[in-house]
Design an enzyme around this catalytic site. Structure first.
Site, PDB file in Angstrom:
ATOM      1  N   ARG A  37       0.824  -1.200   0.000  1.00 34.72           N
ATOM      2  CA  ARG A  37       0.000   0.000   0.000  1.00 34.72           C
ATOM      3  C   ARG A  37       0.866   1.261   0.000  1.00 34.72           C
ATOM      4  O   ARG A  37       0.345   2.370  -0.070  1.00 34.72           O
ATOM      5  CB  ARG A  37      -1.003   0.003   1.150  1.00 34.72           C
ATOM      6  N   HIS A  67       9.659  -5.310  -6.368  1.00 30.28           N
ATOM      7  CA  HIS A  67       8.425  -4.769  -6.962  1.00 30.28           C
ATOM      8  C   HIS A  67       8.008  -3.537  -6.161  1.00 30.28           C
ATOM      9  O   HIS A  67       7.897  -3.587  -4.944  1.00 30.28           O
ATOM     10  CB  HIS A  67       7.326  -5.840  -6.923  1.00 30.28           C
ATOM     11  N   TYR A  70       2.110  -1.475  -5.566  1.00 29.31           N
ATOM     12  CA  TYR A  70       1.263  -1.355  -6.759  1.00 29.31           C
ATOM     13  C   TYR A  70       0.242  -0.236  -6.655  1.00 29.31           C
ATOM     14  O   TYR A  70      -0.455   0.063  -7.605  1.00 29.31           O
ATOM     15  CB  TYR A  70       0.595  -2.696  -7.107  1.00 29.31           C
ATOM     16  N   HIS A 107       4.491  -0.697 -11.910  1.00 26.29           N
ATOM     17  CA  HIS A 107       3.339  -0.541 -12.800  1.00 26.29           C
ATOM     18  C   HIS A 107       3.342   0.905 -13.282  1.00 26.29           C
ATOM     19  O   HIS A 107       3.385   1.814 -12.444  1.00 26.29           O
ATOM     20  CB  HIS A 107       2.036  -0.818 -12.054  1.00 26.29           C
ATOM     21  N   GLU A 142       6.177  -2.856 -16.181  1.00 25.44           N
ATOM     22  CA  GLU A 142       5.409  -4.093 -16.314  1.00 25.44           C
ATOM     23  C   GLU A 142       4.313  -3.945 -17.362  1.00 25.44           C
ATOM     24  O   GLU A 142       3.641  -2.912 -17.432  1.00 25.44           O
ATOM     25  CB  GLU A 142       4.803  -4.490 -14.953  1.00 25.44           C
ATOM     26  N   ASP A 176       4.215  -9.855 -18.007  1.00 23.67           N
ATOM     27  CA  ASP A 176       3.325 -10.637 -17.145  1.00 23.67           C
ATOM     28  C   ASP A 176       2.372 -11.413 -18.054  1.00 23.67           C
ATOM     29  O   ASP A 176       1.591 -10.817 -18.799  1.00 23.67           O
ATOM     30  CB  ASP A 176       2.566  -9.685 -16.204  1.00 23.67           C
ATOM     31  N   HIS A 179      -1.310 -10.676 -17.571  1.00 20.68           N
ATOM     32  CA  HIS A 179      -1.674  -9.327 -18.033  1.00 20.68           C
ATOM     33  C   HIS A 179      -1.746  -9.235 -19.556  1.00 20.68           C
ATOM     34  O   HIS A 179      -2.678  -8.628 -20.087  1.00 20.68           O
ATOM     35  CB  HIS A 179      -0.660  -8.297 -17.514  1.00 20.68           C
ATOM     36  N   HIS A 211       6.774 -12.426 -15.420  1.00 16.44           N
ATOM     37  CA  HIS A 211       5.850 -12.828 -14.365  1.00 16.44           C
ATOM     38  C   HIS A 211       5.003 -13.940 -14.949  1.00 16.44           C
ATOM     39  O   HIS A 211       4.259 -13.705 -15.910  1.00 16.44           O
ATOM     40  CB  HIS A 211       4.924 -11.662 -13.970  1.00 16.44           C
ATOM     41  N   ASP A 224      -7.203  -8.773 -15.015  1.00 14.89           N
ATOM     42  CA  ASP A 224      -6.064  -8.934 -14.110  1.00 14.89           C
ATOM     43  C   ASP A 224      -6.389  -9.702 -12.836  1.00 14.89           C
ATOM     44  O   ASP A 224      -6.326  -9.162 -11.738  1.00 14.89           O
ATOM     45  CB  ASP A 224      -5.454  -7.559 -13.769  1.00 14.89           C
ATOM     46  N   HIS A 226      -4.996 -13.231 -11.275  1.00 12.96           N
ATOM     47  CA  HIS A 226      -4.047 -14.324 -11.485  1.00 12.96           C
ATOM     48  C   HIS A 226      -4.642 -15.658 -11.046  1.00 12.96           C
ATOM     49  O   HIS A 226      -5.392 -15.716 -10.086  1.00 12.96           O
ATOM     50  CB  HIS A 226      -2.772 -14.081 -10.687  1.00 12.96           C
ATOM     51  N   GLU A 256       3.608 -15.327  -9.537  1.00 14.02           N
ATOM     52  CA  GLU A 256       2.768 -14.470  -8.664  1.00 14.02           C
ATOM     53  C   GLU A 256       1.378 -15.065  -8.616  1.00 14.02           C
ATOM     54  O   GLU A 256       0.380 -14.365  -8.749  1.00 14.02           O
ATOM     55  CB  GLU A 256       2.643 -13.055  -9.231  1.00 14.02           C
TER      56      GLU A 256
END
Ligand code: FE
Ligand code: FE
Ligand code: ZN
Length: 277
Positions: A37, A67, A70, A107, A142, A176, A179, A211, A224, A226, A256
């Site tokens: 976050r 990473h 996000y 991202h 990404e 990814d 994605h 990814h 999106d 996974h 992921e």
């Protein structure tokens, strides 16, 4: 050589992640640089970072992938939100030098109605501001699924960002699988065509990380979500093609998928069994 690992929690420090990765037969891993976050990062313990660097060398790890949170949005129309993303990423890149020579993925963000072009311009100015000639980290954009107003919904948008960055030698792309399949690139029926297109638009030499995720949703759904390897709309056969694809050899793969550590271990085992190299 198949370099593969999964996303791990960084709560117990660097060395612990290395040991955890090796414990499930991985030789790399991904982690969040801070709470996803985007809150304040924990102090880095230089001895722990050094211990990981030594451990990675001893166990012949591939590059690890940090990473960014996000929730950051480097191309928001709100100036405060942009500034927060820029400052956070600048700080992350400083911290990455404790584990030199690795990868940092983010991202691109959401343009929230300003249009992709405006979003791309913000991302370019951030990168031109925070990238430093002497840094050892490669920064990856990404590929996104194109939900909402996401920037990076196609290869052209990522190419446009890289094109505007001055220190291009520090830039790469993280592909990814969930994605791009969600984004309308049909890797199930035309993997050759999709990779040819990537090569033509971005250049396969920019592809530095994969990814590997299956998708809960059908082709081109821009959602999106996974799924575990082999349990979604992409399927195991395509994943096996990807890990064995001649031009993708050597590019590290990060899972992921919705798993705990033992589930990741099972997926790594499954993929290693299907690796022909
Ligand atoms: Fe991501
Ligand atoms: Fe991803
Ligand atoms: Zn995703």
């Amino acid at each position: 050589m198949l370099h593969i690992g999964c996303h791990l929690s960084s709560s117990k420090g660097f060395l612990h992640m290395g040991e955890e990765a090796a414990g499930i037969n991985g030789d790399t891993f991904q982690f969040f640089t801070r709470n996803p976050r985007g809150s304040k990062a924990k102090e880095i313990d230089p001895a722990d970072a050094k211990a990981l660097v030594d451990y990675m060398e001893k166990h012949r790890f591939a590059k690890i992938l940090a990473h960014a949170p996000y929730t950051l949005n480097a191309c928001s129309k709100d100036e405060k939100t942009r500034e927060f993303a820029w400052m956070t990423m600048e700080d992350d890149l400083k911290r990455m030098e404790y584990v030199p020579g690795n990868l940092y993925n983010f991202h691109p963000g959401s343009h929230v109605g300003q249009g992709a072009e405006a979003g791309i311009a913000y991302i370019i100015s951030m990168l031109n501001d925070i990238l430093k000639p002497e840094q050892s980290t490669t920064v990856l954009l990404e590929t996104m699924s194109g939900k909402g107003t996401e920037v990076g919904r196609n290869f052209e948008e990522l190419a446009a960002i890289i094109d505007g960055v001055e220190l291009k030698e520090h830039m790469g792309v993280c592909l990814d699988t969930c994605h791009i399949y969600d984004g309308g690139y049909d890797i199930v029926n035309d993997l050759d065509g999709v990779l040819e297109e990537f090569d033509r638009v971005i250049g396969l030499d920019r592809l530095r990380a994969i990814h590997m995720n299956d998708s809960k949703n059908p082709f081109a759904s821009h959602k999106d979500r996974h799924e575990k390897i082999g349990e979604g709309s992409i399927g195991l056969e395509t994943m096996v093609k990807i890990i064995n694809y001649p031009r993708l050899q050597g590019i590290p793969i990060y899972l992921e998928t919705p798993n705990e550590l033992d589930g990741y271990g099972a997926e790594i085992k499954l993929l290693r069994e299907h690796y022909m190299g």
